[in-house]
Motif scaffolding. Structure first.
Motif, mmCIF file in Angstrom:
data_model
loop_
_atom_site.group_PDB
_atom_site.id
_atom_site.type_symbol
_atom_site.label_atom_id
_atom_site.label_comp_id
_atom_site.label_asym_id
_atom_site.label_seq_id
_atom_site.Cartn_x
_atom_site.Cartn_y
_atom_site.Cartn_z
ATOM 1 N N GLN A 184 15.291 -65.423 73.693
ATOM 2 C CA GLN A 184 16.603 -64.826 73.422
ATOM 3 C C GLN A 184 16.662 -64.154 72.056
ATOM 4 O OE1 GLN A 184 20.059 -67.266 74.343
ATOM 5 N NE2 GLN A 184 18.801 -68.541 75.675
ATOM 6 N N VAL B 27 26.287 -66.090 69.820
ATOM 7 C CA VAL B 27 25.286 -65.818 68.780
ATOM 8 C C VAL B 27 25.416 -66.841 67.658
ATOM 9 C CG1 VAL B 27 24.590 -64.176 66.985
ATOM 10 C CG2 VAL B 27 25.018 -63.377 69.316
ATOM 11 N N ILE C 122 21.264 -59.970 62.845
ATOM 12 C CA ILE C 122 21.862 -60.185 64.170
ATOM 13 C C ILE C 122 23.370 -60.351 64.044
ATOM 14 C CG2 ILE C 122 22.035 -61.826 66.081
ATOM 15 C CD1 ILE C 122 18.993 -62.328 65.713
ATOM 16 N N TRP D 230 17.107 -59.928 70.654
ATOM 17 C CA TRP D 230 18.395 -59.332 70.319
ATOM 18 C C TRP D 230 18.299 -58.145 69.364
ATOM 19 C CZ3 TRP D 230 21.289 -64.598 69.424
ATOM 20 C CH2 TRP D 230 21.500 -65.224 70.661
ATOM 21 N N LEU E 204 25.492 -57.963 75.794
ATOM 22 C CA LEU E 204 24.742 -58.924 74.988
ATOM 23 C C LEU E 204 25.604 -60.156 74.759
ATOM 24 C CD1 LEU E 204 23.197 -56.382 72.522
ATOM 25 C CD2 LEU E 204 21.968 -57.744 74.199
#
Length: 180
Positions: free
Chosen positions: A145, A79, A61, A149, A73
């Protein structure tokens, strides 16, 4: 092909939840042998799940985010913040479970007990319940979530490779659980 990461990891959450429910039942019944077996198994399985995330999922990710910033995103900061929170949860889970295992070993060792068995089981159950409570919010964040991703950020070949790596980690049982 989409949702392959979510499906794999959410299925593992379901399996872990089943172990956790059995463990809580064994602890409330003061079934020391069964509780210890389940506690050890849950601890190991959760560690495998965490390792899969820390070694495979999170790095994939983090590598993908900069290229996807414009795609709507989460930002790299979002993140990183989410992954930091999940890693903090992981540390909490492993700390609580290692203390529970330590207490359970004392209860089942046959040596003179530092505390009565009933108190020891209450302490272990408190730790397991603390893990359970935090795990609910943790899993929700991952399932709603984080697990989605990669399917949005990675190409088909990257997803297949990530899924294979995750599957390997969550199926890589410690040697003590191998059947002879």
């Amino acid at each position: 092909m989409r949702q392959i990461i979510s499906e794999l990891m959410e299925h593992d959450h379901e399996q872990l939840s089943e172990f956790l429910e059995e463990l809580q039942l064994a602890l409330t019944k003061h079934d020391a042998a069964r509780a210890f077996e389940l506690l050890d198994m849950f601890w190991a399985r959760l560690a495998m799940h965490i390792r899969a995330e820390n070694v495979c999922l999170f790095p994939a990710i983090l590598r993908a985010v900069p290229a996807q910033y414009a795609a709507g995103l989460p930002t790299i900061d979002e993140v990183k913040s989410t992954i930091d929170k999940l890693r903090s949860d992981h540390n909490f889970f492993m700390d609580q479970l290692s203390q529970a295992v330590k207490t359970m070993r004392e209860v089942t060792s046959g040596d003179e007990k530092p505390m009565p068995v009933v108190e020891a089981f209450a302490e272990i159950l408190d730790r397991v319940n603390a893990v359970t409570s935090r795990l609910i919010a943790h899993n929700k964040l991952e399932e709603e979530q984080v697990y989605r991703w990669p399917d949005l950020m990675l190409g088909r070949l990257e997803l297949e490779s990530l899924r294979a790596a995750l599957k390997h980690e969550i199926e890589n049982m410690p040697a003590r659980f191998e059947q002879s």
